[in-house]
Motif scaffolding. Structure first.
Motif, PDB file in Angstrom:
ATOM      1  N   LEU A 153       0.856  -1.181   0.000  1.00  0.00           N
ATOM      2  CA  LEU A 153       0.000   0.000   0.000  1.00  0.00           C
ATOM      3  C   LEU A 153       0.892   1.230   0.000  1.00  0.00           C
ATOM      4  O   LEU A 153       1.745   1.386   0.877  1.00  0.00           O
ATOM      5  CB  LEU A 153      -0.905   0.000   1.233  1.00  0.00           C
ATOM      6  CG  LEU A 153      -1.846   1.191   1.373  1.00  0.00           C
ATOM      7  CD1 LEU A 153      -2.961   1.122   0.336  1.00  0.00           C
ATOM      8  CD2 LEU A 153      -2.443   1.236   2.782  1.00  0.00           C
ATOM      9  N   ILE A 154       0.714   2.117  -0.981  1.00  0.00           N
ATOM     10  CA  ILE A 154       1.558   3.306  -1.117  1.00  0.00           C
ATOM     11  C   ILE A 154       0.700   4.545  -0.885  1.00  0.00           C
ATOM     12  O   ILE A 154      -0.358   4.704  -1.491  1.00  0.00           O
ATOM     13  CB  ILE A 154       2.212   3.364  -2.510  1.00  0.00           C
ATOM     14  CG1 ILE A 154       3.065   2.112  -2.740  1.00  0.00           C
ATOM     15  CG2 ILE A 154       3.053   4.622  -2.664  1.00  0.00           C
ATOM     16  CD1 ILE A 154       3.628   1.997  -4.141  1.00  0.00           C
ATOM     17  N   ARG A 155       1.178   5.434   0.008  1.00  0.00           N
ATOM     18  CA  ARG A 155       0.447   6.663   0.332  1.00  0.00           C
ATOM     19  C   ARG A 155       1.389   7.851   0.378  1.00  0.00           C
ATOM     20  O   ARG A 155       2.569   7.707   0.704  1.00  0.00           O
ATOM     21  CB  ARG A 155      -0.236   6.507   1.695  1.00  0.00           C
ATOM     22  CG  ARG A 155      -1.345   5.477   1.739  1.00  0.00           C
ATOM     23  CD  ARG A 155      -1.778   5.172   3.164  1.00  0.00           C
ATOM     24  NE  ARG A 155      -0.772   4.395   3.873  1.00  0.00           N
ATOM     25  CZ  ARG A 155      -0.830   4.083   5.166  1.00  0.00           C
ATOM     26  NH1 ARG A 155      -1.849   4.520   5.884  1.00  0.00           N
ATOM     27  NH2 ARG A 155       0.101   3.366   5.726  1.00  0.00           N
ATOM     28  N   PRO A 156       0.886   9.067   0.069  1.00  0.00           N
ATOM     29  CA  PRO A 156       1.713  10.269   0.168  1.00  0.00           C
ATOM     30  C   PRO A 156       2.125  10.513   1.613  1.00  0.00           C
ATOM     31  O   PRO A 156       1.354  10.256   2.547  1.00  0.00           O
ATOM     32  CB  PRO A 156       0.784  11.385  -0.336  1.00  0.00           C
ATOM     33  CG  PRO A 156      -0.285  10.687  -1.108  1.00  0.00           C
ATOM     34  CD  PRO A 156      -0.465   9.357  -0.443  1.00  0.00           C
ATOM     35  N   HIS A 157       3.341  11.016   1.800  1.00  0.00           N
ATOM     36  CA  HIS A 157       3.836  11.291   3.152  1.00  0.00           C
ATOM     37  C   HIS A 157       4.885  12.396   3.046  1.00  0.00           C
ATOM     38  O   HIS A 157       6.032  12.153   2.661  1.00  0.00           O
ATOM     39  CB  HIS A 157       4.450  10.034   3.763  1.00  0.00           C
ATOM     40  CG  HIS A 157       4.844  10.190   5.199  1.00  0.00           C
ATOM     41  ND1 HIS A 157       3.931  10.192   6.232  1.00  0.00           N
ATOM     42  CD2 HIS A 157       6.059  10.358   5.782  1.00  0.00           C
ATOM     43  CE1 HIS A 157       4.557  10.346   7.386  1.00  0.00           C
ATOM     44  NE2 HIS A 157       5.852  10.449   7.144  1.00  0.00           N
ATOM     45  N   GLY A 158       4.484  13.628   3.382  1.00  0.00           N
ATOM     46  CA  GLY A 158       5.422  14.738   3.273  1.00  0.00           C
ATOM     47  C   GLY A 158       5.898  14.920   1.834  1.00  0.00           C
ATOM     48  O   GLY A 158       5.101  14.953   0.897  1.00  0.00           O
ATOM     49  N   LYS A 159       7.212  14.999   1.658  1.00  0.00           N
ATOM     50  CA  LYS A 159       7.774  15.155   0.315  1.00  0.00           C
ATOM     51  C   LYS A 159       7.916  13.827  -0.413  1.00  0.00           C
ATOM     52  O   LYS A 159       8.293  13.790  -1.579  1.00  0.00           O
ATOM     53  CB  LYS A 159       9.146  15.839   0.394  1.00  0.00           C
ATOM     54  CG  LYS A 159       9.106  17.263   0.912  1.00  0.00           C
ATOM     55  CD  LYS A 159      10.424  17.978   0.681  1.00  0.00           C
ATOM     56  CE  LYS A 159      11.572  17.302   1.411  1.00  0.00           C
ATOM     57  NZ  LYS A 159      12.849  18.040   1.205  1.00  0.00           N
ATOM     58  N   GLY A 160       7.638  12.724   0.284  1.00  0.00           N
ATOM     59  CA  GLY A 160       7.820  11.416  -0.327  1.00  0.00           C
ATOM     60  C   GLY A 160       6.573  10.563  -0.248  1.00  0.00           C
ATOM     61  O   GLY A 160       5.445  11.059  -0.202  1.00  0.00           O
ATOM     62  N   LEU A 161       6.790   9.267  -0.224  1.00  0.00           N
ATOM     63  CA  LEU A 161       5.713   8.289  -0.122  1.00  0.00           C
ATOM     64  C   LEU A 161       6.061   7.288   0.973  1.00  0.00           C
ATOM     65  O   LEU A 161       7.237   7.123   1.299  1.00  0.00           O
ATOM     66  CB  LEU A 161       5.532   7.534  -1.447  1.00  0.00           C
ATOM     67  CG  LEU A 161       5.151   8.334  -2.695  1.00  0.00           C
ATOM     68  CD1 LEU A 161       5.284   7.455  -3.938  1.00  0.00           C
ATOM     69  CD2 LEU A 161       3.728   8.879  -2.587  1.00  0.00           C
ATOM     70  N   ILE A 162       5.056   6.674   1.549  1.00  0.00           N
ATOM     71  CA  ILE A 162       5.310   5.554   2.450  1.00  0.00           C
ATOM     72  C   ILE A 162       4.700   4.309   1.815  1.00  0.00           C
ATOM     73  O   ILE A 162       3.614   4.353   1.233  1.00  0.00           O
ATOM     74  CB  ILE A 162       4.750   5.771   3.875  1.00  0.00           C
ATOM     75  CG1 ILE A 162       3.270   6.124   3.852  1.00  0.00           C
ATOM     76  CG2 ILE A 162       5.552   6.812   4.614  1.00  0.00           C
ATOM     77  CD1 ILE A 162       2.648   6.177   5.234  1.00  0.00           C
ATOM     78  N   ALA A 163       5.425   3.220   1.915  1.00  0.00           N
ATOM     79  CA  ALA A 163       4.982   1.954   1.344  1.00  0.00           C
ATOM     80  C   ALA A 163       4.836   0.954   2.489  1.00  0.00           C
ATOM     81  O   ALA A 163       5.807   0.685   3.206  1.00  0.00           O
ATOM     82  CB  ALA A 163       5.988   1.451   0.320  1.00  0.00           C
TER      83      ALA A 163
END
Length: 282
Positions: A153-163
């Motif tokens: 599951l990939i979600r936006p997180h700040g300047k990046g993404l969290i997987a």
């Protein structure tokens, strides 16, 4: 720069960019102990022994076995086990976009930071992140991670993404097994009003620095005390009290005297702020 756990490509249709996964949370900083021989002070090591003969079994003589009956196994050689590992093309391929809140938390496994691994990937990476952020979407992707095909599951997180890797359906147990014995009850009236009042007086925000690892801090203090030659005494554990009258306990928790309802001017107990995190012993 931390070391990447995995490097590959994030792919959506014809768009792709090189990315890297980094561990988001680790227990490596926790206090770790070695097992010692009390008599000699030397470290001990684990050794596999034959359950029948009691003799040590060297690593080259160890094989995997799947039990099909009492003391009856299907033996698999290392190369046979390796043949089951799925082929990896190092591609984190997005298969679908879902609403950011359209998943059950019990399926969440381990979380990683996902970022571009090359400056040339920044534009495509930012486009994907901003598109997901704007549409409040999360992405479901598939790839081979650590010898297993995983859904991520990939979600936006700040300047990046969290997987976040997801548990497989067969790994998640039914909630019915845990909740089946809970009786159906109707909570209403003053009891519900008091509960809502207590929740209202305890409102706050989450600050991880306020929630210290008390066990880790206690271990650090224990190690320091032992190094200084102090005698360690086990603390006395206080037993939990029994709640005799639920309504009275609610009233006391809410600071409401008997006979009053939460609709009037109730006394509120001051909310205690969490203690600051204890520093580890140096």
């Amino acid at each position: 720069m931390p070391r990447a756990n995995w490097k590959g490509f994030l792919k959506i249709a014809e768009l792709s960019c090189p990315v890297a996964l980094y561990t988001a949370a680790s227990t490596s900083d926790r206090i770790a102990f070695h097992t010692l021989n009390r008599a000699t002070g030397h470290r001990v090591r684990r050794q596999y022994v034959d359950s029948e003969t009691g003799k040590p079994v060297e690593s080259e003589d160890q094989v995997k076995g799947y039990e099909i009956g009492s003391d009856d196994y299907v033996v698999l050689e290392p190369d046979e086990v390796a043949s089951a590992v799925p082929a990896s093309d190092k591609t984190l391929s997005i298969e679908a976009f879902v609403k950011s809140d359209a998943f059950d938390d019990v399926y969440l496994d381990k979380t990683y930071y996902l970022s571009p691994s090359d400056a040339s990937a920044n534009e495509v990476f930012d486009l994907v992140r901003e598109g997901m952020q704007t549409t409040q979407s999360a992405a479901l992707a598939r790839t081979v991670l650590f010898r297993r095909m995983r859904t991520v599951l990939i979600r936006p997180h700040g300047k990046g993404l969290i997987a976040t890797t997801l548990n497989f359906d067969y790994e998640v147990r039914s909630a019915k097994d845990a909740f089946n014995s809970i009786p159906a009850m109707k909570i209403s009236g003053e009891m519900l009003d008091l509960a809502k009042h207590i929740i209202g007086t305890k409102k706050g925000t989450f600050d991880p620095e306020h929630y210290d690892d008390r066990y880790e801090a206690a271990l650090a203090d224990l190690v320091k005390a032992k190094m200084e030659g102090k005698t360690i005494k086990a603390p006395k554990r206080a037993g939990a009290g029994n709640v005799v009258d639920l309504m009275q306990a609610l009233r006391e928790s809410a600071g409401v005297s008997a006979g009053k309802t939460t609709g009037g001017k109730d006394r509120k107990k001051p909310v205690k702020k969490p203690a600051a995190a204890q520093k580890k012993a140096s």
